[in-house]
Design an enzyme around this catalytic site. Structure first.
Site, PDB file in Angstrom:
ATOM      1  N   HIS A 153       0.875  -1.173   0.000  1.00  0.00           N
ATOM      2  CA  HIS A 153       0.000   0.000   0.000  1.00  0.00           C
ATOM      3  C   HIS A 153       0.918   1.232   0.000  1.00  0.00           C
ATOM      4  O   HIS A 153       1.367   1.677   1.058  1.00  0.00           O
ATOM      5  CB  HIS A 153      -0.912  -0.003   1.223  1.00  0.00           C
ATOM      6  CG  HIS A 153      -1.644  -1.309   1.426  1.00  0.00           C
ATOM      7  ND1 HIS A 153      -2.851  -1.569   0.833  1.00  0.00           N
ATOM      8  CD2 HIS A 153      -1.300  -2.423   2.131  1.00  0.00           C
ATOM      9  CE1 HIS A 153      -3.248  -2.796   1.171  1.00  0.00           C
ATOM     10  NE2 HIS A 153      -2.322  -3.335   1.962  1.00  0.00           N
ATOM     11  N   THR A 154       1.210   1.728  -1.191  1.00  0.00           N
ATOM     12  CA  THR A 154       2.230   2.782  -1.290  1.00  0.00           C
ATOM     13  C   THR A 154       1.828   4.057  -0.564  1.00  0.00           C
ATOM     14  O   THR A 154       2.688   4.803  -0.094  1.00  0.00           O
ATOM     15  CB  THR A 154       2.509   3.109  -2.772  1.00  0.00           C
ATOM     16  OG1 THR A 154       1.285   3.461  -3.419  1.00  0.00           O
ATOM     17  CG2 THR A 154       3.124   1.926  -3.483  1.00  0.00           C
ATOM     18  N   CYS A 155       0.538   4.331  -0.495  1.00  0.00           N
ATOM     19  CA  CYS A 155       0.122   5.563   0.179  1.00  0.00           C
ATOM     20  C   CYS A 155       0.463   5.539   1.658  1.00  0.00           C
ATOM     21  O   CYS A 155       0.656   6.589   2.277  1.00  0.00           O
ATOM     22  CB  CYS A 155      -1.379   5.786   0.006  1.00  0.00           C
ATOM     23  SG  CYS A 155      -1.878   6.138  -1.699  1.00  0.00           S
ATOM     24  N   TYR A 156       0.486   4.301   2.231  1.00  0.00           N
ATOM     25  CA  TYR A 156       0.660   4.200   3.682  1.00  0.00           C
ATOM     26  C   TYR A 156       1.984   3.525   4.059  1.00  0.00           C
ATOM     27  O   TYR A 156       2.195   3.207   5.222  1.00  0.00           O
ATOM     28  CB  TYR A 156      -0.517   3.432   4.277  1.00  0.00           C
ATOM     29  CG  TYR A 156      -1.838   4.030   3.872  1.00  0.00           C
ATOM     30  CD1 TYR A 156      -2.255   5.249   4.400  1.00  0.00           C
ATOM     31  CD2 TYR A 156      -2.645   3.408   2.917  1.00  0.00           C
ATOM     32  CE1 TYR A 156      -3.460   5.823   4.004  1.00  0.00           C
ATOM     33  CE2 TYR A 156      -3.844   3.970   2.519  1.00  0.00           C
ATOM     34  CZ  TYR A 156      -4.251   5.177   3.061  1.00  0.00           C
ATOM     35  OH  TYR A 156      -5.436   5.750   2.664  1.00  0.00           O
TER      36      TYR A 156
END
Length: 1211
Positions: A1173-1176
């Protein structure tokens, strides 16, 4: 005028116009304060100005001035004496001064005080109850009313002085401008000088009277004017005569023996006997100004008195590059190009008589012919500037040298005021003059030695130089004789015909010519010639005195600073150049006054002037150290600055000097404490042990172990750290095992060196507040010296200053934008416009100067991937930056190319990308300029937000971004073969020259250089001419030295223009002031991060959900990441989990922790792929059974599953 009772008043008619801004000045006398016949006088008033019931200015019963809306003065007006009221009304504000003191400065509603009724009532009592003055009683007495329909919220010093008392005449404020007053008189045929002479002699501005005097006494006026002018010039020349060591005045001005024989001692005695009221402590100032026509006090003189003095001056610490002005062609002196094109004459021929129509048509045709002829000449001169002169038409075909000077005036006027195309930014006057003078000066320097330069020699070999020197001296003497001419024109008057304007004396043009002399003196091509001879030709002794007198007279700080720069440059260039004793004394006294007098640092303009003066003073002190030691009144701050420069000279010297200043070492105890005592013997011992590499490694060691918040210095934590360093008399290879140059140095000496560097940085911190690092190095000698010591300044010192400048320049608007990326097109497209970089550039560049100035961890755009189902919570944004960086360092864009070492797979830096090469004699297209600037803006964004870029540029690029000089070694680092051939050629030539005279040296030379011409192969592989016609110019023994010089000059400056555009973009996002203290390594790390992925640092910022660091599959994960992944795989892993391929530089910069969550599978866990999960910054990791399976699954994921999509179908 006396107003009795309460019914009398005046009406000011505004000429049927609505004034939204205006100025009123009343000289009034109040016999008493207003009163009423009722018991309570609280509402009694005396009205000054009435527009309507909502717009009034009045005086209350207790003497306060009030403005409608509840604004009241703090003090009260005096009665039974005249006072001067100054009322300045703008659309949204109003200021009221009483005898020069600002009493009211209030905001008002839009146009509250505009004259909508096209009149204003003065002293009108609309309510007789509030003023009950009897009909036979004096209510107010008015001596003077001055008004005009303009206003300003900033008053010049001269206006402030005028409004302090009713005794000062206000004629200067309302006098009709000479340009308007003289129009009809000039049209009759009277000379401008004669008109001014009559106005001055008879103190009149009456046109009819001036006309009568000029008509009836024409010959007498002409003779008197000429005599008066000659007398003034003679007095000036007499003063200058004692400075004319080489007979320059005799040669240029044809000075007769009578003038030369006039003794200067009489002048000095006059100065001694004069008493103009100046205080005793300013005796040095009084002597300097007496014969120049200055009557100001020192504090008035030191102010910026130019017409644009009120314009806002940016604090250089927070100044950003304005990209809308970088192509405006600004020069060192003179204002920005002023576009004052006359409006076109629009007329309909059917509405005017045919005769008038024909006349107008002729005027238009004449104007078009003039424009076309002017551009034809400019194009011819453009060719003359760019080609080999010998093959072109002779320049004198345009006319004699006097005409050429006039032509240069026209060209300068055209460039400054009459350019019709915004893109015409090349100043051809400067280029043409430099081109001619360079050729003339070279011929002079080759043919003359130290023999006197005669008029015949100059006229023969350097006719234009002769004419320009003559013009400079003649015009300067005219200004010194008539100081009021300095502000008389300078292209500011639009009503004057250009044919007359270019004949007037013009101080801007004069300074531009002097600036050309300075550029010629500092030109790299002229460095091989004798410096003292060049100074004698370009800046003879009497010219230095003339420049000093102009320095005293010129009103603007910009012009004064320019002259100080000339003096500083000449002193630094030649040990034989010295300022005359009286000039030197003035400079030193000015230096002391500007530092000690707090009134001289009250504005940014004065601080800039002070810094320029300090630069000159310190340049003098370097030549004559005894001067600063002999200045008893020199303040401690100045002595500390000089001591700092002395220390910097030692610490940056290539020689291992041991004589450190005793007064510097004695401060070790007072600044750091007893434990940090440093003696000369201690310092002398370590001086021989530390070379450049050892110092560099010690600074690296200190910076890695010093926290950024250990500031300001001295800091207790830093002191404790240095105290705890090993202090044994033997080397400590365990402590310094990573630093090869420190391993063999006894620990006690490393600690001593660390103490010395600590003392240097602490001492620097005490001096830095007085130094303006925002000025370019060529304008600030002190700042240049401090930048030279950047390798010895602790990162905590410079970072604290730089971080403060970042916080002060954050864009507070909160504005951001959505950028749409077509990732499919960027992958398969073949055109540069398809790339992610260009997509971002096309959408973001227009507003990047604002939107990129964000805070740490902010995003400058929100990324939308067309056709993908991602939502940008950070991942898509970071991924877009990663893809943009990949485009920058690729052949998909025409901006950068792999360096020659990379193409040949030899030498070092093979993975480095250099700016693409453009023909040196052609401008770089605007689109490429802006794209280079956008690259610089991305760098600035990375520095601000800590979203680092994966771009690989060589040291030479980072150096030029910091205004450092690119060297031959920097070029060889990216092209190891760049100078091999030319070095071999020089070696062969030396061998030829060593042959016996009987050998035919020229024949051997030609055999070695056969078929070689004046060209060069660029870093991109193209061949360019080094001179016009270079492809057909063979290399000979006579021109070989010139060829080598031009070859090296081209290679060193090959990327200069491209990197300059990148630098413009960078400094439009971050201020340059303190960033230029960074080293190239520090700047590269601030933009790109470390050159490797620090797994240990990543591990320190990792959290585990329901697991721990000792869980078996977690241990296998770290083993794979640290030991089994290559550096490239580690970057791919970061892209997979975070959308970026770099880690922050330090622990404090981590915006969020990396999170690992166990991913349990329904089937065989070893067949499951990891999920991110690149955003997190989160990795869902299956608990693989072995590290080999862990490696295979992770490697597959990071290699083939890097695209961001939330369809959730991969597993």
């Amino acid at each position: 005028m006396q107003l009795l009772g309460n019914k009398t008043y005046l009406v000011l008619n505004t000429a049927n116009q609505v004034w939204s801004e205006y100025t009123l000045i009343f000289d009034i006398y109040l016999p008493s304060l207003p009163s009423m016949n009722s018991p309570s006088n609280n509402e009694a008033r005396l009205t000054l100005l009435t527009l309507n019931t909502e717009s009034e200015i009045y005086i209350t019963h207790d003497g306060h001035i009030c403005v409608s809306g509840g604004h009241q003065s703090s003090s009260t007006v005096k009665v039974e004496e005249y006072i001067r009221l100054f009322i300045s009304v703008q659309q949204k504000s109003i200021q009221i001064y009483v005898n020069g003191s600002l009493e009211i400065n209030a905001s008002i509603t839009n146009d509250q005080f505009s004259t909508k009724s096209k009149r204003m009532d003065l002293f009108r009592e609309t309510d007789p109850i509030k003023n009950t003055t009897g009909d036979d009683q004096l209510r107010i007495q008015c001596q003077s009313i001055t008004f005009w329909n303009k206003s300003t919220d900033t008053l010049s010093p001269s206006v402030v002085q005028l409004i302090k008392s009713t005794e000062h005449s206000l004629d200067k404020l309302v006098t009709i401008p000479f340009s308007i007053l003289s129009t009809s008189l000039l049209g009759i045929g009277y000379k401008e000088e004669s008109i001014k002479f009559v106005m001055e002699q008879f103190n009149t501005t009456n046109i009819h009277f001036i006309d009568t005097v000029l008509r009836e006494q024409h010959q007498q006026i002409e003779n008197a004017f000429l005599q008066n002018e000659e007398k003034k010039k003679k007095n000036v020349i007499t003063r200058l005569n004692s400075y004319d060591e080489h007979g320059t005045l005799t040669m240029l001005m044809k000075v007769n023996d009578e003038v030369k024989a006039t003794p200067s001692t009489d002048i000095l005695s006059e100065i001694e006997n004069v008493d103009d009221g100046t205080s005793v402590e300013k005796e040095w100032f009084r002597k300097a100004i007496y014969h120049i026509g200055i009557h100001d006090t020192f504090l008035d003189w030191v102010q910026d008195r130019s017409k644009n003095h009120g314009s806002k001056i940016e604090d250089s610490r927070y100044k950003l590059v304005n990209l809308t002005k970088v192509d405006s062609g600004e020069t060192t002196i003179g204002d920005e190009p002023r576009k004052k094109l006359n409006e076109s004459l629009h007329y309909v021929h059917r509405q005017i008589p045919r005769k008038a129509y024909i006349q107008s048509r002729k005027s238009c045709e004449y104007g078009l012919i003039t424009i076309n002829a002017r551009y034809a000449i400019l194009n011819m001169l453009k060719v003359w500037c760019q080609e080999e002169h010998s093959s072109l038409f002779p320049l004198h075909k345009f006319g004699d040298e006097t005409f050429i000077v006039t032509l240069l005036r026209l060209m300068d006027y055209h460039y400054t005021c009459r350019r019709t195309h915004a893109g015409k930014t090349t100043n051809w006057m400067t280029l043409l003059t430099m081109s001619i003078l360079k050729a003339e000066l070279k011929a002079l320097l080759k043919s003359t030695t130290n023999d006197p330069i005669t008029e015949a020699i100059l006229n023969t070999k350097a006719p234009l130089l002769y004419q320009l020197q003559k013009h400079v001296v003649e015009e300067s003497i005219r200004f010194l004789a008539e100081p009021n001419l300095i502000d008389a024109n300078n292209y500011d008057d639009e009503t004057v015909d250009e044919r007359m304007l270019v004949k007037q004396s013009n101080s801007d043009f004069l300074l531009k010519i002097i600036n050309i002399f300075l550029e010629l003196f500092t030109d790299s091509e002229m460095k091989k010639y004798d410096v003292d001879q060049m100074i004698r030709l370009l800046f003879p002794t009497v010219s230095i005195k003339i420049l000093f007198d102009l320095f005293m007279l010129l009103p603007s700080h910009r012009s004064k600073i320019f002259i100080l720069k000339i003096f500083t440059t000449l002193i630094q260039a030649s040990e034989n150049f010295k300022l005359h004793a009286d000039i030197l004394n003035f400079v030193l006294q000015l230096f002391i006054e500007l530092i000690t007098n707090k009134a001289c640092s009250s504005t940014l303009a004065l601080k800039n002037f002070r810094n320029a003066t300090m630069g000159l003073a310190f340049a003098v002190f370097e030549r004559q150290k005894e001067l600063i030691l002999g200045l008893d009144e020199c303040p401690l701050e100045a002595r500390n600055m000089w001591l700092l420069i002395d220390v910097i000279n030692i610490i940056t010297s290539q020689e291992k000097r041991s004589e450190w200043p005793e007064q510097f070492l004695t401060q070790s105890v007072s600044l750091l404490g007893e434990k940090f005592l440093l003696t000369k013997d201690m310092v002398a011992t370590i001086q021989t042990l530390f070379d450049t590499n050892a110092n560099e490694q010690l600074m690296k060691f200190l910076n890695l172990n010093i926290n950024l918040d250990w500031n300001p210095l001295p800091h207790e934590s830093l002191s404790e750290f240095i105290e705890t360093l090993p202090s044994e008399p033997v080397p400590d290879s365990a402590k310094y095992n990573s630093y090869t140059c420190l391993c063999d140095i006894p620990s006690v000496h490393i600690q001593t060196r660390a103490k010395l560097l600590y003392l240097f940085n602490t001492f620097l911190s005490t001096v830095l507040p007085m130094i303006d690092l925002g000025l370019p190095s060529d304008n600030n000698n002190i700042a240049c010296r401090i930048r030279a010591a950047r390798n010895y300044i602790l990162f905590t010192t410079k970072y604290q200053l730089f971080d403060d400048s970042l916080s002060k320049t954050v864009d507070g608007s909160g504005s951001s934008q959505d950028i749409r990326f077509d990732t499919v097109t960027s992958t398969i497209g073949e055109h540069p416009h398809d790339t992610m970089f260009y997509q971002a550039y096309a959408q973001a560049y227009a507003n990047a100067c604002q939107t990129f100035r964000k805070s740490t961890n902010d995003r400058v755009w929100s990324a939308t991937f067309v056709g993908m189902h991602s939502t940008d919570a950070g991942g898509p944004y970071r991924d877009s930056l990663t893809r943009i960086c990949a485009d920058i360092c690729s052949t998909r864009l025409p901006l950068f190319i792999i360096c020659p070492n990379g193409r040949t797979n030899s030498g070092s830096n093979r993975d480095r990308w250099i700016p693409n090469v453009f023909p040196p004699n052609r401008p770089i297209p605007d689109e490429f300029k802006n794209q280079y600037r956008f690259v610089g803006q991305l760098m600035g964004m990375a520095i601000r937000t800590k979203n680092l870029l994966d771009i690989r540029f060589p040291t030479l690029l980072w150096k030029q971004l910091l205004y450092q000089t690119v060297t031959i070694e920097d070029i060889e680092a990216i092209d190891m073969q760049s100078f091999t051939i030319i070095n071999q050629m020089e070696e062969n030539i030396k061998q030829v020259q060593c042959l016996d005279d009987s050998e035919d040296g020229d024949f051997l030379f030609s055999s070695i250089m056969s078929e070689l011409t004046f060209d060069v192969v660029s870093s991109a592989g193209q061949t360019y001419e080094l001179i016009p016609g270079g492809f057909h110019t063979p290399i000979t023994a006579a021109n070989f030295e010139d060829y080598c010089m031009r070859y090296r000059q081209y290679r060193v400056n090959e990327f200069h223009r491209q990197i300059d555009f990148i630098r413009q973009g960078l400094y439009s996002i971050v201020p340059s002031c303190y960033l230029t203290l960074f080293t190239t390594t520090e700047l590269e790390e601030a933009v790109c991060g470390k050159g490797y992925i620090d797994i240990d640092m990543l591990k320190r910022h990792t959290s585990y959900n329901n697991d721990s660091e000792t869980t078996p599959y977690i241990e296998r994960f770290w083993t794979v990441l640290r030991d089994m992944f290559s550096e490239e795989q580690k970057k791919l892993f970061l892209i997979f989990v975070w959308g970026r391929n770099t880690l922050p530089n330090r622990d404090d910069d981590f915006p969020t922790s990396f999170s690992i969550t166990r991913l349990d599978a329904a089937g065989n866990v070893d067949e499951t792929l990891p999920k991110s999960h690149t955003c997190y910054f989160t990795l869902d990791l299956p608990p693989y059974s072995t590290k080999e399976i862990m490696y295979e699954r992770l490697n597959y994921a990071i290699t083939y599953c890097s695209s961001i999509d939330t369809d959730g179908t991969l597993n």
